[in-house]
Design a protein around this motif. Structure first.
Motif, PDB file in Angstrom:
ATOM      1  N   VAL A 239      -7.917   7.666   1.472  1.00 20.01           N
ATOM      2  CA  VAL A 239      -6.833   8.259   2.064  1.00 20.01           C
ATOM      3  C   VAL A 239      -6.003   9.109   1.117  1.00 20.01           C
ATOM      4  CG1 VAL A 239      -5.092   8.410   3.892  1.00 20.01           C
ATOM      5  CG2 VAL A 239      -7.235   7.296   4.361  1.00 20.01           C
ATOM      6  N   GLN A 240      -5.674  10.292   0.678  1.00 22.51           N
ATOM      7  CA  GLN A 240      -4.815  10.736   0.001  1.00 22.51           C
ATOM      8  C   GLN A 240      -3.470  10.343   0.314  1.00 22.51           C
ATOM      9  OE1 GLN A 240      -5.685  12.809  -2.778  1.00 22.51           O
ATOM     10  NE2 GLN A 240      -3.733  12.354  -3.464  1.00 22.51           N
ATOM     11  N   ARG A 241      -2.797  10.044  -0.885  1.00 26.84           N
ATOM     12  CA  ARG A 241      -1.266   9.699  -0.642  1.00 26.84           C
ATOM     13  C   ARG A 241      -0.616  11.301  -0.731  1.00 26.84           C
ATOM     14  NH1 ARG A 241       1.744   5.256  -2.236  1.00 26.84           N
ATOM     15  NH2 ARG A 241       0.553   3.433  -2.856  1.00 26.84           N
ATOM     16  N   ARG A 242      -0.005  11.527   0.348  1.00 23.95           N
ATOM     17  CA  ARG A 242       0.419  12.985   0.753  1.00 23.95           C
ATOM     18  C   ARG A 242       2.150  13.016   0.298  1.00 23.95           C
ATOM     19  NH1 ARG A 242      -1.366  15.260   6.394  1.00 23.95           N
ATOM     20  NH2 ARG A 242      -1.431  12.793   6.921  1.00 23.95           N
ATOM     21  N   ALA A 243       2.785  11.939   0.401  1.00 27.56           N
ATOM     22  CA  ALA A 243       4.091  12.056   0.072  1.00 27.56           C
ATOM     23  C   ALA A 243       4.422  12.740  -1.049  1.00 27.56           C
ATOM     24  CB  ALA A 243       4.764  10.658   0.309  1.00 27.56           C
ATOM     25  N   PRO A 244       3.964  12.127  -2.259  1.00 28.43           N
ATOM     26  CA  PRO A 244       4.595  12.872  -3.471  1.00 28.43           C
ATOM     27  C   PRO A 244       4.122  14.435  -3.594  1.00 28.43           C
ATOM     28  CG  PRO A 244       2.559  11.458  -3.844  1.00 28.43           C
ATOM     29  CD  PRO A 244       3.100  11.205  -2.435  1.00 28.43           C
ATOM     30  N   ALA A 272       8.850   9.695   5.966  1.00 31.50           N
ATOM     31  CA  ALA A 272       7.920   8.656   6.830  1.00 31.50           C
ATOM     32  C   ALA A 272       6.377   8.507   5.954  1.00 31.50           C
ATOM     33  CB  ALA A 272       7.546   9.366   8.061  1.00 31.50           C
ATOM     34  N   PHE A 273       5.958   9.302   5.395  1.00 32.49           N
ATOM     35  CA  PHE A 273       4.690   9.278   4.937  1.00 32.49           C
ATOM     36  C   PHE A 273       4.941   8.278   3.515  1.00 32.49           C
ATOM     37  CE2 PHE A 273       2.466  13.516   5.634  1.00 32.49           C
ATOM     38  CZ  PHE A 273       2.296  13.101   6.853  1.00 32.49           C
ATOM     39  N   ALA A 274       5.957   8.457   2.700  1.00 33.60           N
ATOM     40  CA  ALA A 274       6.200   7.634   1.673  1.00 33.60           C
ATOM     41  C   ALA A 274       6.318   6.183   2.019  1.00 33.60           C
ATOM     42  CB  ALA A 274       7.639   7.855   0.927  1.00 33.60           C
ATOM     43  N   VAL A 275       6.870   5.815   2.960  1.00 32.16           N
ATOM     44  CA  VAL A 275       7.089   4.527   3.406  1.00 32.16           C
ATOM     45  C   VAL A 275       5.752   3.838   4.006  1.00 32.16           C
ATOM     46  CG1 VAL A 275       8.080   2.828   5.117  1.00 32.16           C
ATOM     47  CG2 VAL A 275       9.507   4.503   4.054  1.00 32.16           C
ATOM     48  N   ALA A 293       5.112   0.344  12.053  1.00 36.11           N
ATOM     49  CA  ALA A 293       6.057   1.348  12.429  1.00 36.11           C
ATOM     50  C   ALA A 293       7.124   1.365  11.497  1.00 36.11           C
ATOM     51  CB  ALA A 293       6.681   1.338  13.684  1.00 36.11           C
ATOM     52  N   ALA A 294       7.042   1.023  10.043  1.00 29.38           N
ATOM     53  CA  ALA A 294       8.018   0.900   9.110  1.00 29.38           C
ATOM     54  C   ALA A 294       8.516   2.199   8.640  1.00 29.38           C
ATOM     55  CB  ALA A 294       7.465  -0.007   7.990  1.00 29.38           C
ATOM     56  N   GLY A 295       7.851   3.242   9.157  1.00 29.47           N
ATOM     57  CA  GLY A 295       8.465   4.589   8.225  1.00 29.47           C
ATOM     58  C   GLY A 295       9.348   5.354   9.257  1.00 29.47           C
ATOM     59  N   VAL A 296       9.429   4.913  10.628  1.00 27.75           N
ATOM     60  CA  VAL A 296      10.373   5.705  11.295  1.00 27.75           C
ATOM     61  C   VAL A 296      11.534   5.623  11.221  1.00 27.75           C
ATOM     62  CG1 VAL A 296      10.863   6.321  13.864  1.00 27.75           C
ATOM     63  CG2 VAL A 296       8.385   5.580  13.188  1.00 27.75           C
ATOM     64  N   ILE A 297      12.199   4.610  11.113  1.00 28.44           N
ATOM     65  CA  ILE A 297      13.721   4.307  10.963  1.00 28.44           C
ATOM     66  C   ILE A 297      14.150   4.708   9.505  1.00 28.44           C
ATOM     67  CG2 ILE A 297      15.369   2.486  10.815  1.00 28.44           C
ATOM     68  CD1 ILE A 297      14.247   1.415  13.358  1.00 28.44           C
ATOM     69  N   PRO A 298      13.383   4.410   8.361  1.00 29.51           N
ATOM     70  CA  PRO A 298      13.906   4.887   7.357  1.00 29.51           C
ATOM     71  C   PRO A 298      13.891   6.463   7.155  1.00 29.51           C
ATOM     72  CG  PRO A 298      12.534   3.012   6.993  1.00 29.51           C
ATOM     73  CD  PRO A 298      12.459   3.312   8.329  1.00 29.51           C
ATOM     74  N   PRO A 406      -4.634   6.554  12.530  1.00 28.56           N
ATOM     75  CA  PRO A 406      -3.657   7.439  12.452  1.00 28.56           C
ATOM     76  C   PRO A 406      -2.070   6.921  12.168  1.00 28.56           C
ATOM     77  CG  PRO A 406      -3.865   6.631  14.668  1.00 28.56           C
ATOM     78  CD  PRO A 406      -4.755   5.917  13.836  1.00 28.56           C
ATOM     79  N   CYS A 407      -1.967   5.882  11.667  1.00 35.54           N
ATOM     80  CA  CYS A 407      -0.657   5.114  11.521  1.00 35.54           C
ATOM     81  C   CYS A 407       0.539   6.164  10.692  1.00 35.54           C
ATOM     82  CB  CYS A 407      -0.811   3.850  11.108  1.00 35.54           C
ATOM     83  SG  CYS A 407      -2.121   2.852  11.824  1.00 35.54           S
ATOM     84  N   ILE A 408      -0.113   6.466   9.518  1.00 34.01           N
ATOM     85  CA  ILE A 408       1.019   7.359   8.698  1.00 34.01           C
ATOM     86  C   ILE A 408       1.477   8.642   9.328  1.00 34.01           C
ATOM     87  CG2 ILE A 408       1.083   8.304   6.364  1.00 34.01           C
ATOM     88  CD1 ILE A 408      -1.124   6.395   5.534  1.00 34.01           C
ATOM     89  N   GLU A 409       0.593   9.220   9.816  1.00 35.07           N
ATOM     90  CA  GLU A 409       0.978  10.435  10.424  1.00 35.07           C
ATOM     91  C   GLU A 409       1.768  10.199  11.744  1.00 35.07           C
ATOM     92  OE1 GLU A 409      -2.042  13.082  11.260  1.00 35.07           O
ATOM     93  OE2 GLU A 409      -2.147  13.919   9.202  1.00 35.07           O
TER      94      GLU A 409
END
Length: 469
Positions: A239-244, A272-275, A293-298, A406-409
Motif C-alpha cells: 500500500v502506497q503512503r499517500r500523505a506526503p 489522518a493519512f499521515a497518522v 482509529a488513531a488518525g481521527v482526533i489528531p 480500509p482502515c487508513i481511508e
C-alpha cells in the motif's frame, strides 16, 4: 472502566491498540509477575496462546512481535520503535529471549507464540494465555489476560472493585450523557471543566496540562513523521503512503486551492493519512481511543488548530503547539465522551466492529471540536451523537489482517464526518430527537447482533472480497 483522560489517550506503538499494545502490556505484566513471585530464575520457557480475534488477525497486527517485546520488558509508550526490527531479528536468529533483560530462555516463535484462529475465550474475543515452565516442563505459572480495546488489559476473572473505588473519589462522577449534562447545568461548568475537576483527584493542574500537551505533541510528531516517510507500507499489498504525496500536491497548487472552499478537507485527509500510515508501519501513535482509529482526533485537532482558531483571530503558536486552552478543551471534552462509550458499550473492534473504533473516535472528535468552537454542553452532546449515529453498523474487516485497507481511508472519512457533525450541532440549540445515551445503547446492541466475521477477524467484508477485485 475509563475514568481519566489519560486512560483514553495513551502513547503507544502501531499497528493496533488491542492486538499490539494490549498483548505487549500483558506479556510485560506476566514477566513482571514471574520476577515478583521469585519464579524468573527457574523459568526455562514461556508460551503465549492467542485466541479469537487475536488469533485470527494477530499476525497482521504484529501480536507476535508485541508478545516478544513485552516479555523482554518493553512498554508500548517507551519502546524505541526504530530498534524493534533489530530486537526481534536477534530473538529469531538466536532462538533466545531475555525476559525483562535479566534471564535468557529458549524461544522459537512458532512454538512459543500460538495463534488459534477459530477458538475464543468465553470472557472476551481478545483473550490470551501465558504459561511459564521450568527445565523439566512443569508449569510454574499460568495467567489469562483480556485485551478489551484501546490498549486496556485486564486479568481474566479480576474484579473492578479497585477501579470502582477510585471512580467514587471524583467530585462529579457520571456514567451517562444525561448525568453529565445535568452536572453541567447544576454547576454551570462546561464538559471539559467537569473532566478537569475530576482529573484533579489524581493529578495537579500542572501535571494535567503537561500530560495533555505531551499527548498533543506526540500527535503532531506522528503527523510530521507520516509526512516525511515515503514508499509503501509493510505487507503483501504494498500500500502506497499517500500523505506526503497529497501534502506536496496541495503545496504546489496553493493558489488554486484558495478558490476551492473544500480544499481544507484535503488537508484533513492528509493529517489522518499521515497518522494511520505511521500506525500501519508500527510507528509511535496515540491511542485515540484506539490505534485503528488513531488518525481521527489528531486530524480534527490539526484542522481546529490550523484553520478554525486562526479564523477566530487566534494564530497557531510558532512551534505548532497550538493554544494550551483550546487543546485542553478539545481533549478533555473528547475524553468525557469516550468514557461514556467505554462504560456503556465498547471501543473494541473485536466486540462491536469498527463503529467502536472509528465511530467512537468520530463522536469524540465532533464533541471536542464543538466545544472549542463555543458550543454549549447540549450542543456538544448533540455533536457526539451525530458523530456516532452515522457510523452505526460499521464493520471491522481489515484486508489481510493488516491495519491498512480500509482502515487508513476510514479514519479520514471519520474525521470529515466529525467536522460536519460539529457544524450541524452548532447550527442548532442542542435539542434533538436521539440522545447520545440512546445512540450508545444502539451501538452496543448493533455490535452484539453483528456476525463475528465482521468483527476484526478478516473473515468477512472487504477482507474476503478484495482478492476478487
Amino acid at each position: 472502566m475509563a475514568i481519566s483522560v489519560f486512560d483514553l489517550f495513551k502513547v503507544g506503538i502501531g499497528p493496533s491498540s488491542s492486538h499490539t499494545v494490549g498483548p505487549m502490556r500483558a506479556a510485560r505484566l506476566f514477566a513482571l509477575a514471574l520476577q515478583r513471585e521469585g519464579l524468573l530464575a527457574r523459568t526455562a520457557g514461556v508460551t503465549c496462546e492467542l485466541y479469537g480475534s487475536l488469533g485470527a488477525t494477530g499476525k497482521g497486527h504484529g501480536s507476535d512481535v508485541a508478545v516478544m517485546l513485552g516479555l523482554m520488558g518493553h512498554a508500548p509508550d517507551t519502546v524505541d520503535v526504530d530498534a524493534v526490527p533489530s530486537l526481534i531479528a536477534q530473538v529469531r536468529a538466536d532462538r533466545l529471549l531475555s525476559v525483562l533483560g535479566l534471564h535468557f530462555i529458549g524461544f522459537t516463535e512458532k512454538e512459543n507464540v500460538l495463534m488459534y484462529r477459530r477458538e475464543a475465550m468465553a470472557e472476551h474475543p481478545n483473550g490470551m494465555k501465558f504459561s511459564a515452565f521450568d527445565g523439566q516442563g512443569q508449569a510454574l505459572k499460568t495467567a489469562k489476560y483480556l485485551s478489551v480495546g484501546g490498549g486496556f488489559v485486564v486479568t481474566a476473572g479480576a474484579t473492578n472493585e479497585a477501579v470502582l473505588t477510585e471512580y467514587k473519589k471524583v467530585p462529579y462522577p457520571f456514567t451517562s450523557g444525561a448525568e453529565l449534562l445535568l452536572i453541567c447545568k447544576q454547576t454551570n461548568l462546561s464538559i471539559s471543566q467537569v473532566m478537569w475537576a475530576n482529573e484533579r483527584t489524581w493529578r495537579s493542574d500542572a501535571d494535567i496540562t503537561s500530560g495533555l500537551q505531551t499527548i498533543w505533541r506526540v500527535m503532531r510528531e506522528c503527523v510530521q513523521r507520516g509526512l516525511s516517510h515515503t514508499g509503501t507500507l509493510p505487507g503483501p499489498y504494498k500500500v502506497q503512503r499517500r500523505a506526503p504525496i497529497l501534502a506536496a500536491q496541495l503545496r504546489e497548487r496553493a493558489e488554486r486551492t484558495l478558490a476551492d472552499p473544500l480544499s481544507v478537507l484535503d488537508w484533513v485527509n492528509v493529517y489522518a493519512f499521515a497518522v494511520n500510515e505511521e500506525n500501519a508501519a508500527g510507528g509511535r501513535v496515540v491511542t485515540a481511543p484506539t490505534n485503528g482509529a488513531a488518525g481521527v482526533i489528531p486530524a480534527v485537532l490539526h484542522y481546529c488548530d490550523r484553520f478554525v482558531l486562526p479564523a477566530r483571530g487566534q494564530a497557531p503558536a510558532p512551534d505548532g503547539s497550538g493554544s494550551s486552552d483550546s487543546v485542553s478543551t478539545f481533549l478533555m471534552t473528547a475524553a468525557a465522551i469516550g468514557i461514556l462509550y467505554k462504560l456503556n458499550a465498547s471501543i473494541s473492534g473485536a466486540e462491536v466492529g469498527c463503529q467502536g473504533e472509528v465511530g467512537v473516535a468520530c463522536s469524540m472528535a465532533a464533541a471536542g471540536l464543538a466545544a472549542v468552537m463555543g458550543g454549549t454542553p447540549e450542543q456538544v452532546e448533540n455533536a457526539a451523537e451525530i458523530g456516532m449515529e452515522h457510523n452505526l453498523g460499521l464493520t471491522c474487516d481489515p484486508v489481510g489482517g493488516l491495519v491498512q485497507v480500509p482502515c487508513i481511508e476510514r479514519n479520514a472519512m471519520g474525521a470529515v464526518k466529525a467536522i460536519n457533525a460539529a457544524r450541524m450541532a452548532l447550527q442548532g440549540d442542542g435539542q434533538h430527537v436521539v440522545s447520545l445515551d440512546k445512540v450508545i445503547k444502539t451501538m452496543r446492541e448493533t455490535g452484539a447482533d453483528m456476525k463475528t466475521k465482521y468483527k476484526e477477524t478478516s473473515r468477512g467484508g472487504l477482507a474476503v472480497n478484495i482478492v476478487e477485485c
